[in-house]
Design a protein around this motif. Structure first.
Motif, PDB file in Angstrom:
ATOM      1  N   THR A  72       0.829  -1.203   0.000  1.00 52.56           N
ATOM      2  CA  THR A  72       0.000   0.000   0.000  1.00 52.56           C
ATOM      3  C   THR A  72       0.863   1.251   0.000  1.00 52.56           C
ATOM      4  O   THR A  72       2.072   1.195   0.253  1.00 52.56           O
ATOM      5  CB  THR A  72      -0.915   0.048   1.247  1.00 52.56           C
ATOM      6  OG1 THR A  72      -0.109   0.276   2.433  1.00 52.56           O
ATOM      7  CG2 THR A  72      -1.696  -1.244   1.413  1.00 52.56           C
ATOM      8  N   GLU A  73       0.208   2.374  -0.278  1.00 51.89           N
ATOM      9  CA  GLU A  73       0.806   3.694  -0.083  1.00 51.89           C
ATOM     10  C   GLU A  73       0.098   4.324   1.110  1.00 51.89           C
ATOM     11  O   GLU A  73      -1.133   4.346   1.162  1.00 51.89           O
ATOM     12  CB  GLU A  73       0.667   4.537  -1.344  1.00 51.89           C
ATOM     13  CG  GLU A  73       1.439   3.956  -2.520  1.00 51.89           C
ATOM     14  CD  GLU A  73       1.210   4.710  -3.823  1.00 51.89           C
ATOM     15  OE1 GLU A  73       2.181   4.900  -4.573  1.00 51.89           O
ATOM     16  OE2 GLU A  73       0.046   5.087  -4.081  1.00 51.89           O
ATOM     17  N   LEU A  74       0.865   4.846   2.041  1.00 48.82           N
ATOM     18  CA  LEU A  74       0.302   5.277   3.319  1.00 48.82           C
ATOM     19  C   LEU A  74      -0.468   6.582   3.183  1.00 48.82           C
ATOM     20  O   LEU A  74       0.000   7.533   2.556  1.00 48.82           O
ATOM     21  CB  LEU A  74       1.428   5.443   4.347  1.00 48.82           C
ATOM     22  CG  LEU A  74       0.990   5.607   5.807  1.00 48.82           C
ATOM     23  CD1 LEU A  74       0.255   4.362   6.288  1.00 48.82           C
ATOM     24  CD2 LEU A  74       2.196   5.893   6.693  1.00 48.82           C
ATOM     25  N   SER A  75      -1.647   6.628   3.788  1.00 44.38           N
ATOM     26  CA  SER A  75      -2.461   7.842   3.838  1.00 44.38           C
ATOM     27  C   SER A  75      -3.152   7.899   5.185  1.00 44.38           C
ATOM     28  O   SER A  75      -3.377   6.867   5.838  1.00 44.38           O
ATOM     29  CB  SER A  75      -3.484   7.869   2.693  1.00 44.38           C
ATOM     30  OG  SER A  75      -4.270   6.687   2.676  1.00 44.38           O
ATOM     31  N   TYR A  76      -3.532   9.096   5.597  1.00 40.12           N
ATOM     32  CA  TYR A  76      -4.081   9.284   6.932  1.00 40.12           C
ATOM     33  C   TYR A  76      -5.454   8.621   7.070  1.00 40.12           C
ATOM     34  O   TYR A  76      -6.329   8.765   6.212  1.00 40.12           O
ATOM     35  CB  TYR A  76      -4.215  10.776   7.261  1.00 40.12           C
ATOM     36  CG  TYR A  76      -4.675  11.023   8.680  1.00 40.12           C
ATOM     37  CD1 TYR A  76      -3.765  11.036   9.725  1.00 40.12           C
ATOM     38  CD2 TYR A  76      -6.014  11.194   8.972  1.00 40.12           C
ATOM     39  CE1 TYR A  76      -4.177  11.223  11.031  1.00 40.12           C
ATOM     40  CE2 TYR A  76      -6.448  11.377  10.285  1.00 40.12           C
ATOM     41  CZ  TYR A  76      -5.522  11.393  11.311  1.00 40.12           C
ATOM     42  OH  TYR A  76      -5.936  11.569  12.604  1.00 40.12           O
ATOM     43  N   GLY A  77      -5.629   7.902   8.181  1.00 42.03           N
ATOM     44  CA  GLY A  77      -6.913   7.315   8.512  1.00 42.03           C
ATOM     45  C   GLY A  77      -7.274   6.058   7.754  1.00 42.03           C
ATOM     46  O   GLY A  77      -8.278   5.424   8.058  1.00 42.03           O
TER      47      GLY A  77
END
Length: 310
Positions: A72-77
């Motif tokens: 994955t690519e990290l994103s908030y929440g």
């Protein structure tokens, strides 16, 4: 018949109350991901019997389990549930520390195939590892290692009563614009870093029993946080910290364009090795410095993650 298209595969998951059992009317959360190789792993044995004609006498199916990775690519929440599962603890007033509470989810992959679609589910799935990668001018990647108990027979329909919450839409973090306060405490002049990797590993192991085709359960190994800092060689401070085996703290903040942030802190670690090499013409001198966290009595943890919504 319609060949499944990789760009139309949907990943969703739901928390399990009983390990290895999907809730009867599951409220699935659709997940953002890049690639996945999670699958049922089939174990076979070839009997060592001797035949005069030299042929293999049979092949025996002896067991199955679930394993693989989700990249994955990290994103908030987006992955707060997965972080909670990985650290084996609950968020408490937006703070997460590593603990000892087992958490599992059912994963579901939906494959669009025209008139008849396919649903493949994996029960008793745990987060064994996370590989976090921060590299200059690149997105922040988070690659998750999965271990599960079973995969029920694939079906062509949703679970009766199932619902699907849409995926988040927060921006993907990138290591060029979204990383702040990246620093080593305990080093006089914190080094500039070209990249930082972090591996969180639960060292989960599988318990097998006679008479069971699938894992009976999983057990926790030691919780470990390791990684490598690729630093520019500007002074002797980091090198001396390696040689002196100093206690170091690592902290950084991920902040997206909307103002959401994660603060990640490793309060105690050791720099395990590293030194300035002679790299030759036309390139900077950098040090690859492996590190490992250890228990901090002040925070009662090895790693702390604090989330701050905008």
């Amino acid at each position: 018949m319609t060949i499944a298209d990789g760009s139309q595969v949907r990943l969703a998951d739901v928390a399990e109350v009983t390990i290895g059992t999907t809730p009867s009317t599951p409220a699935f959360q659709v997940r953002r991901y890049v690639t996945s190789d999670v699958k049922i792993s089939k174990q076979t044995l070839v009997p060592n019997e001797v035949r005069a004609d030299r042929n293999v006498s049979s092949i025996t199916d002896v067991g199955r389990n679930v394993q693989g990775t989700i990249n994955t690519e990290l994103s908030y929440g987006t992955f707060d549930d997965w972080l909670s599962m990985l650290l084996c603890a609950d968020w408490s007033t937006d703070v997460l520390k590593n603990g000892i509470t087992p958490k599992t989810r059912t994963l579901e992959f939906f494959y669009e195939q025209g008139a008849t679609d396919t649903y493949v589910r994996y029960q008793g799935s745990r987060m064994n590892t996370l590989d976090l990668n921060l590299t200059a001018r690149q997105t922040v990647t988070a690659n998750w290692g999965i271990m599960g108990i079973r995969s029920p027979t694939p079906t062509t329909a949703i679970i009766t009563g199932a619902t699907y919450a849409p995926a988040t839409t927060t921006p993907v973090f990138n290591a060029g614009l979204n990383v702040a306060s990246l620093a080593l405490t305990g080093v006089s002049n914190s080094p500039k870093m070209r990249s930082l990797t972090m591996r969180i590993n639960n060292n989960i192991y599988q318990n097998d029993v006679v008479g069971s085709y699938e894992p009976y359960s999983h057990g926790f190994g030691r919780f470990e946080v390791t990684g490598t800092m690729t630093t520019y060689f500007e002074n002797l401070d980091t090198y001396n910290a390696i040689l002196n085996h100093s206690d170091i703290a690592l902290a950084f903040q991920l902040a997206d364009a909307l103002g959401n942030t994660y603060d990640v802190e490793i309060p105690k670690l050791k720099l395990l090795d590293g030194g300035p090499p002679g790299v030759g013409n036309g390139q900077p001198v950098i040090m690859d410095v492996p590190y490992q966290a250890f228990f901090d009595s002040s925070s009662s943890a090895s790693i702390t993650i604090t989330r701050n919504p905008a």
